[in-house]
Scaffold this motif. Sequence first.
Motif, PDB file in Angstrom:
ATOM      1  N   MET A  70       0.912  -1.078   0.060  1.00  0.00           N
ATOM      2  CA  MET A  70      -0.267   0.295  -0.564  1.00  0.00           C
ATOM      3  C   MET A  70       0.896   0.904   0.300  1.00  0.00           C
ATOM      4  N   ARG A  71       1.716   1.376   0.415  1.00  0.00           N
ATOM      5  CA  ARG A  71       2.848   2.426  -0.351  1.00  0.00           C
ATOM      6  C   ARG A  71       3.757   2.558  -1.429  1.00  0.00           C
ATOM      7  N   ARG A  72       3.050   1.574  -2.303  1.00  0.00           N
ATOM      8  CA  ARG A  72       3.417   2.599  -3.396  1.00  0.00           C
ATOM      9  C   ARG A  72       3.053   3.340  -4.227  1.00  0.00           C
ATOM     10  N   GLN A  73       3.889   4.272  -5.331  1.00  0.00           N
ATOM     11  CA  GLN A  73       2.701   5.394  -5.975  1.00  0.00           C
ATOM     12  C   GLN A  73       1.596   4.547  -6.882  1.00  0.00           C
ATOM     13  N   MET A  74       0.953   6.050  -6.228  1.00  0.00           N
ATOM     14  CA  MET A  74      -0.256   5.901  -7.825  1.00  0.00           C
ATOM     15  C   MET A  74      -0.473   5.158  -8.728  1.00  0.00           C
ATOM     16  N   ILE A  75      -1.016   4.376  -9.900  1.00  0.00           N
ATOM     17  CA  ILE A  75      -0.399   4.658 -11.078  1.00  0.00           C
ATOM     18  C   ILE A  75      -2.400   5.154 -11.990  1.00  0.00           C
ATOM     19  N   ASP A  76      -2.037   4.747 -12.716  1.00  0.00           N
ATOM     20  CA  ASP A  76      -3.051   5.213 -14.411  1.00  0.00           C
ATOM     21  C   ASP A  76      -4.096   4.099 -13.862  1.00  0.00           C
ATOM     22  N   HIS A  77      -5.421   4.530 -13.767  1.00  0.00           N
ATOM     23  CA  HIS A  77      -5.815   3.153 -13.754  1.00  0.00           C
ATOM     24  C   HIS A  77      -6.575   2.887 -15.388  1.00  0.00           C
ATOM     25  N   ARG A  78      -5.854   3.401 -16.649  1.00  0.00           N
ATOM     26  CA  ARG A  78      -6.262   3.531 -17.220  1.00  0.00           C
ATOM     27  C   ARG A  78      -4.703   3.350 -18.500  1.00  0.00           C
ATOM     28  N   SER A  79      -3.939   2.685 -17.522  1.00  0.00           N
ATOM     29  CA  SER A  79      -2.864   2.264 -17.950  1.00  0.00           C
ATOM     30  C   SER A  79      -2.167   0.644 -18.358  1.00  0.00           C
ATOM     31  N   GLU A  80      -1.384   0.098 -18.801  1.00  0.00           N
ATOM     32  CA  GLU A  80      -0.744  -1.079 -19.096  1.00  0.00           C
ATOM     33  C   GLU A  80      -0.310  -1.768 -17.855  1.00  0.00           C
ATOM     34  N   GLU A  81      -0.068  -0.732 -16.527  1.00  0.00           N
ATOM     35  CA  GLU A  81       0.367  -0.630 -15.735  1.00  0.00           C
ATOM     36  C   GLU A  81      -0.806  -1.247 -14.485  1.00  0.00           C
ATOM     37  N   PHE A  82      -1.986  -1.035 -15.181  1.00  0.00           N
ATOM     38  CA  PHE A  82      -2.943  -1.091 -14.040  1.00  0.00           C
ATOM     39  C   PHE A  82      -3.802  -2.181 -14.584  1.00  0.00           C
ATOM     40  N   ARG A  83      -3.763  -2.396 -15.731  1.00  0.00           N
ATOM     41  CA  ARG A  83      -4.492  -4.007 -17.097  1.00  0.00           C
ATOM     42  C   ARG A  83      -3.651  -5.164 -15.887  1.00  0.00           C
ATOM     43  N   GLU A  84      -1.836  -5.351 -15.980  1.00  0.00           N
ATOM     44  CA  GLU A  84      -1.212  -6.013 -15.531  1.00  0.00           C
ATOM     45  C   GLU A  84      -1.508  -6.221 -14.135  1.00  0.00           C
ATOM     46  N   LEU A  85      -1.678  -5.600 -13.187  1.00  0.00           N
ATOM     47  CA  LEU A  85      -2.610  -5.548 -11.750  1.00  0.00           C
ATOM     48  C   LEU A  85      -4.014  -6.172 -11.761  1.00  0.00           C
ATOM     49  N   MET A  86      -4.802  -5.655 -12.697  1.00  0.00           N
ATOM     50  CA  MET A  86      -5.919  -6.191 -13.158  1.00  0.00           C
ATOM     51  C   MET A  86      -5.951  -7.965 -13.687  1.00  0.00           C
ATOM     52  N   ARG A  87      -5.343  -8.023 -14.341  1.00  0.00           N
ATOM     53  CA  ARG A  87      -4.872  -9.927 -14.355  1.00  0.00           C
ATOM     54  C   ARG A  87      -4.729 -10.393 -14.060  1.00  0.00           C
ATOM     55  N   SER A  88      -4.167  -9.996 -13.102  1.00  0.00           N
ATOM     56  CA  SER A  88      -3.235 -10.355 -12.258  1.00  0.00           C
ATOM     57  C   SER A  88      -3.789 -10.801 -10.669  1.00  0.00           C
ATOM     58  N   LEU A  89      -5.272  -9.974 -10.243  1.00  0.00           N
ATOM     59  CA  LEU A  89      -5.779 -10.248  -9.851  1.00  0.00           C
ATOM     60  C   LEU A  89      -6.667 -10.938 -10.134  1.00  0.00           C
ATOM     61  N   GLU A  90      -6.490 -10.819 -10.664  1.00  0.00           N
ATOM     62  CA  GLU A  90      -8.364 -11.503 -11.413  1.00  0.00           C
ATOM     63  C   GLU A  90      -8.372 -13.119 -11.648  1.00  0.00           C
ATOM     64  N   GLU A  91      -7.028 -13.051 -12.414  1.00  0.00           N
ATOM     65  CA  GLU A  91      -6.232 -15.001 -12.094  1.00  0.00           C
ATOM     66  C   GLU A  91      -6.701 -15.510 -10.580  1.00  0.00           C
ATOM     67  N   ARG A  92      -6.239 -14.668  -9.855  1.00  0.00           N
ATOM     68  CA  ARG A  92      -6.184 -15.454  -7.655  1.00  0.00           C
ATOM     69  C   ARG A  92      -8.071 -15.204  -7.799  1.00  0.00           C
ATOM     70  N   CYS A  93      -8.362 -13.790  -8.130  1.00  0.00           N
ATOM     71  CA  CYS A  93      -9.360 -14.508  -7.797  1.00  0.00           C
ATOM     72  C   CYS A  93     -10.495 -15.563  -8.284  1.00  0.00           C
ATOM     73  N   LYS A  94     -10.336 -15.573  -9.298  1.00  0.00           N
ATOM     74  CA  LYS A  94     -11.074 -17.152  -9.519  1.00  0.00           C
ATOM     75  C   LYS A  94     -10.637 -17.749  -8.763  1.00  0.00           C
ATOM     76  N   LYS A  95      -9.144 -18.372  -8.600  1.00  0.00           N
ATOM     77  CA  LYS A  95      -9.103 -19.333  -8.146  1.00  0.00           C
ATOM     78  C   LYS A  95      -9.263 -19.407  -6.153  1.00  0.00           C
ATOM     79  N   VAL A  96      -9.345 -18.126  -5.955  1.00  0.00           N
ATOM     80  CA  VAL A  96      -9.698 -18.340  -4.663  1.00  0.00           C
ATOM     81  C   VAL A  96     -11.164 -18.243  -4.702  1.00  0.00           C
ATOM     82  N   PHE A  97     -12.067 -17.874  -5.907  1.00  0.00           N
ATOM     83  CA  PHE A  97     -13.631 -18.078  -5.474  1.00  0.00           C
ATOM     84  C   PHE A  97     -13.965 -20.010  -5.870  1.00  0.00           C
TER      85      PHE A  97
END
Length: 380
Positions: free
Chosen positions: A16-43
Amino acid sequence: MIPGPTDLHPRVIDAMRRQMIDHRSEEFRELMRSLEERCKKVFETRNDVYVLTASGTGGVECAASNLVELGDKVLVPIAGVFGERMADAIEAYGGEVVRIELPIGEAPTPQIIKKSLEENPDVSIVGFPYNDTSTGTIARDLPGIIRACKEHGVLTVVDAVSILGGAKLPVDELGIDVCITGSQKCLAAPPGLALISFSEKALEKAEKKKKRPHYFDVVKYRKFLEERQETPFTPAVSLFFALDEALKIIVDEVGLDRWIERHQAGAAALYAAASELGVELFAKEDFRSPTVLAFKPPKNITDAQIRQVMLEKFRVRIAGGLAQFRGKMFRIANIGNVAGDRILKTIDALAQTLQQLTGNSRREEALEAAKRELDKRWPG
Ligand SMILES: Cc1ncc(COP(=O)(O)O)c(C=O)c1O
């Protein structure tokens, strides 16, 4: 040891101490893909899991606002405060709720659901908490309940806010239509995010809904996630970082099964100790939650006294009762980063607190019983 927010792993705090990123950027999309992959696993689902910037209640509101048409009849079995809240959310969107008030200490069963669906054939949705945090009860035969709902062709909405990650919950295998959890409980992330999965059938109903919600519109969430791996509105970026880190620990490092087994082992130790200490539980035996234990205070002492001694003398924070249960119970949660030493410390604190307040001196027996369970069940 309260039922959320729970203590965070230092890496989750750091995230949570990381600098903000643009939520319309490739960096955010990468984060979303990582989150989504693991959310599907826990669900344990192949469906999308939407991450909402809201607490668990926002997830329940998302389910109600996307599914409930004016006049829809919705069956809600009530085992405590969170069943009531689910019913209130459905009514807020014009649903006609059939409430099944369960005796205190019990949770929904397939038999109750079947009988209620036979008596109310026009019900189209059944919604309930799998684990009611306010009474420490779990609907143990969830597969049987979902089967009963399927036989009647109704949609199922499961509030798993205080249980997903703490007990086996294979959403697709069971056929749950909508499943909701919160970031701050068994997933051991900070509060502020709700996670929600929708089956195709639930999405179809949502798409057809005449008056769609604005902020929690799942059709928008689906479009943004599938087409762009983004959220429709500005997400709580820091919390997304933290949840991603928490899920990496659970899924990649500990393993979901082992994470769940830790909760189960911790619960077994706590229940064994409680039995030695002679403290009375709210939950009847068949409905005992693995994540929250709700106790009646022994005669002539109050839950506030117990909580105060545990906190001030032993630095262990536990919870009191909610709403109508305020002053009537104390609750110990076994949620998130549970660990054997924390559980033993809590049991020791409770045993010594009871000794101080009531004279009950079964500390050694309680600790021994808990250690036996941990030795037998702790998965490492
Ligand atoms: C079963 C259940 N449902 C819903 C909620 C509401 O979650 P939040 O407080 O994150 O809005 C809670 C919170 O404790 C809960 O335990």
